[in-house]
Scaffold this active site. Structure first.
Site, short mmCIF file in Angstrom:
data_model
loop_
_atom_site.label_atom_id
_atom_site.label_comp_id
_atom_site.label_asym_id
_atom_site.label_seq_id
_atom_site.Cartn_x
_atom_site.Cartn_y
_atom_site.Cartn_z
N GLU A 25 55.90 -102.16 -1.86
CA GLU A 25 57.23 -101.70 -2.42
C GLU A 25 58.46 -101.42 -1.15
O GLU A 25 59.40 -101.90 -1.21
CB GLU A 25 57.02 -100.48 -2.70
CG GLU A 25 56.69 -100.15 -4.28
CD GLU A 25 57.50 -100.36 -5.50
OE1 GLU A 25 58.76 -100.68 -5.17
OE2 GLU A 25 57.07 -99.95 -6.77
N SER A 38 60.22 -80.08 -3.46
CA SER A 38 60.62 -78.67 -3.71
C SER A 38 59.31 -78.04 -4.37
O SER A 38 59.43 -76.77 -3.63
CB SER A 38 61.14 -78.85 -5.21
OG SER A 38 60.53 -79.45 -6.14
N CYS A 73 70.92 -91.83 -8.68
CA CYS A 73 69.94 -92.05 -9.99
C CYS A 73 70.59 -91.58 -11.17
O CYS A 73 71.85 -91.42 -11.03
CB CYS A 73 68.62 -91.03 -9.69
SG CYS A 73 67.48 -91.45 -10.61
N LYS A 87 58.15 -90.05 -0.67
CA LYS A 87 58.24 -89.01 -1.12
C LYS A 87 57.28 -88.81 -2.33
O LYS A 87 56.84 -89.77 -2.95
CB LYS A 87 59.70 -88.96 -2.05
CG LYS A 87 59.76 -87.79 -2.80
CD LYS A 87 61.24 -87.53 -3.63
CE LYS A 87 61.56 -86.39 -4.39
NZ LYS A 87 62.84 -86.76 -5.31
N CYS A 111 65.67 -91.80 -15.70
CA CYS A 111 66.28 -92.67 -14.61
C CYS A 111 67.01 -93.93 -15.07
O CYS A 111 67.83 -94.45 -14.36
CB CYS A 111 65.38 -92.83 -13.50
SG CYS A 111 64.64 -91.50 -12.97
N CYS A 129 69.08 -89.64 -13.64
CA CYS A 129 68.25 -88.72 -14.42
C CYS A 129 69.17 -87.35 -14.72
O CYS A 129 68.83 -86.65 -15.74
CB CYS A 129 66.82 -88.37 -13.87
SG CYS A 129 66.84 -87.70 -12.19
N ARG A 151 63.38 -80.00 -10.56
CA ARG A 151 63.93 -80.48 -11.94
C ARG A 151 64.68 -79.16 -12.43
O ARG A 151 65.51 -79.20 -13.37
CB ARG A 151 62.85 -81.14 -12.88
CG ARG A 151 62.37 -82.19 -12.56
CD ARG A 151 61.49 -82.90 -13.23
NE ARG A 151 60.97 -84.16 -12.75
CZ ARG A 151 59.74 -84.75 -12.72
NH1 ARG A 151 58.98 -84.40 -13.66
NH2 ARG A 151 59.59 -86.15 -12.45
N LYS A 204 58.14 -93.81 -3.74
CA LYS A 204 58.37 -92.49 -4.71
C LYS A 204 57.52 -92.19 -5.55
O LYS A 204 57.34 -93.12 -6.46
CB LYS A 204 59.85 -92.46 -5.12
CG LYS A 204 59.99 -91.00 -6.02
CD LYS A 204 61.61 -90.91 -6.43
CE LYS A 204 61.79 -89.69 -7.22
NZ LYS A 204 63.14 -89.75 -7.87
N ARG A 222 57.73 -90.03 -15.94
CA ARG A 222 58.34 -91.08 -15.26
C ARG A 222 57.36 -91.99 -14.74
O ARG A 222 57.53 -92.74 -13.59
CB ARG A 222 59.33 -90.43 -14.14
CG ARG A 222 60.46 -89.79 -14.89
CD ARG A 222 61.61 -89.00 -13.93
NE ARG A 222 62.40 -88.40 -14.80
CZ ARG A 222 63.12 -87.44 -14.33
NH1 ARG A 222 62.63 -86.55 -13.26
NH2 ARG A 222 64.02 -86.60 -15.23
N TYR A 242 64.16 -78.38 2.28
CA TYR A 242 64.97 -77.19 2.06
C TYR A 242 64.65 -76.15 3.10
O TYR A 242 65.31 -75.19 3.00
CB TYR A 242 64.19 -76.92 0.49
CG TYR A 242 64.53 -77.87 -0.48
CD1 TYR A 242 65.70 -77.91 -1.23
CD2 TYR A 242 63.36 -78.71 -0.73
CE1 TYR A 242 65.71 -79.19 -1.90
CE2 TYR A 242 63.41 -79.75 -1.54
CZ TYR A 242 64.78 -79.83 -2.37
OH TYR A 242 65.04 -80.88 -3.22
#
Length: 340
Positions: free
Chosen positions: A236, A277, A123, A251, A133, A125, A208, A198, A220, A316
C-alpha cells in the site's frame, strides 16, 4: 595489564549519570515532531470537551486563533484538521463546499497564524449521512465514484489555503486522483500526506465521538486494512508513493510499531505515525485512576514511536508533552525516558 578474555561487557558505564545518558541517547523527542489534531464545528464560542478524550475539544472557527496562539507558544508547528458539518448527506456535500467547515477553518488559521502548517484530513465519513468513507450503493462502498469526491475535497482545501492534504479514506487510487486534480487546478507544489497504512482498528472509538463519524451500518473493514497484514501495508505504501504521495502515515501507532519500522527500513520518505484516540484515552483513564505516572508513560510512548522510525507524530498528547519537554520540570523518572 589484565590478562585473559573479558568476562562480561560493562554497558552500565555509559548509564552512570544523566549527562552520559544524554550524550549517547539514540532517539530524541522534540516538540517539532508533533502534529496536533483539531476538531472544528459550526457556531460561535464553542469549546466542547469530548467525553471519552479528556482535554480534547470540538472548537468553533472563532476559537481557532486562541488555539493557534497556544500551539505556537508551545513550539507545536502543525495541525491536522477534521470538520463536523452542519448538514450531512449521501454524497458528503459539505466536504467539498468552498464554504464548508474545514475550508472556513483553514482560512481562519492562515489568517491568524500563517506560519502554522495546516494539514487537512480528506475523507467523507464525517460528512455522509451513512457515516462511510465513500459513495454507498446497495449497502456497498463504491471505490471509483468516491475518487471524484475526494479529489474535489482536496482541491477545495488547497484553494482555502491548506499547506498539505491527507487522504484517509483508503480507497484504491485516491492518491493518484488527488494528485492529478491538484495539478490540474494549479497546485503542483501542494504535498500529499497519505494515510497509506490505515488499519481497521478498534482503537478509533473515541475519535468517532469527537468527529461524529460512526458508521450507521456495518464497518470499514472492506477498505481499511486487516490488522494481521504487514506485507500488504508495504505494498500500500509503495503504491501511494508511486501515485504521488510525498509522505505517508501509519495508523494506529502502538499496535503497529513493526509496520512503522518496516516502512522506515524500506522507504526513503517522511513517515508520520498517528497516536490515535483510544491510545490517548486509555492513558488518560489510567492516569485519572492513579494507576500510572502519566508524564512518564506519555513520553515513553512518544519516544517509542520515534524510535520505531516515525519522523512525525500525530498525537492528542502534543500540548502536554510539549509543556513537559519545555518546562524543565521533568521528574527524574521521566528524564530517563527523554531529554529535550
Amino acid at each position: 595489564m589484565t590478562e585473559g578474555p573479558l568476562e562480561f561487557r560493562r554497558f552500565r558505564r555509559l548509564r552512570r549519570t544523566e549527562g552520559l545518558r544524554r550524550l549517547v541517547r539514540e532517539t530524541r523527542l522534540s516538540v517539532e515532531d508533533f502534529i496536533y489534531p483539531l476538531f472544528v464545528v459550526h457556531g460561535r464560542g464553542v469549546r466542547r470537551e469530548v467525553a471519552s478524550m479528556p482535554g480534547v475539544y470540538q472548537l468553533s472557527v472563532d476559537q481557532l486563533g486562541y488555539e493557534a496562539e497556544e500551539l505556537l507558544s508551545l513550539g507545536i508547528g502543525a495541525v491536522l484538521l477534521f470538520g463536523i458539518p452542519a448538514r450531512k448527506d449521501e454524497l458528503a456535500s459539505e466536504a467539498y463546499d468552498p464554504d464548508g467547515i474545514v475550508q472556513r477553518a483553514v482560512r481562519e488559521l492562515k489568517r491568524v497564524a500563517p506560519e502554522l502548517v495546516v494539514i487537512t484530513d480528506v475523507c467523507n465519513c464525517e460528512y455522509t449521512s451513512h457515516g462511510h468513507c465513500g459513495v454507498v450503493q446497495d449497502g456497498q462502498i463504491l471505490n471509483d465514484p468516491t475518487l471524484e469526491l475526494l479529489a474535489r475535497t482536496a482541491v477545495s482545501h488547497a484553494e482555502a489555503g491548506a499547506d498539505m492534504v491527507a487522504p484517509s479514506d483508503m480507497m484504491d487510487g485516491r492518491v493518484l486522483a488527488i494528485r492529478h486534480a491538484l495539478d490540474r487546478a494549479g497546485f503542483v507544489e501542494l504535498p500529499i500526506l497519505s494515510y497509506a497504512a490505515k488499519y481497521a482498528s478498534a482503537f478509533y472509538g473515541p475519535f468517532r465521538e469527537a468527529a461524529e463519524s460512526a458508521p450507521a451500518f456495518g464497518d470499514r473493514r472492506s477498505h481499511q486494512m486487516d490488522p494481521g497484514n504487514r506485507r500488504e501495508a508495504l505494498r500500500e505504501i509503495a503504491t501511494d508513493i508511486e501515485e504521488g504521495a510525498d509522505a505517508i502515515i501509519v495508523k494506529p501507532a502502538l499496535a503497529y510499531l513493526d509496520v512503522i519500522l518496516a516502512a522506515r527500513e524500506r522507504f526513503d520518505v517522511p513517515i508520520a505515525a498517528y497516536n490515535v484516540s483510544a491510545e490517548y484515552a486509555m492513558v488518560k483513564a489510567a492516569a485519572r485512576n492513579g494507576w500510572i505516572d502519566e508524564q512518564r508513560i506519555v513520553l515513553e510512548i512518544l519516544t517509542g514511536i520515534r524510535r520505531a522510525g516515525a519522523h512525525m507524530i500525530i498525537t492528542y498528547h502534543a500540548k502536554e508533552a510539549a509543556r513537559w519537554l519545555q518546562s524543565g520540570r521533568l521528574t527524574a523518572a521521566a528524564e530517563e525516558v527523554v531529554t529535550r
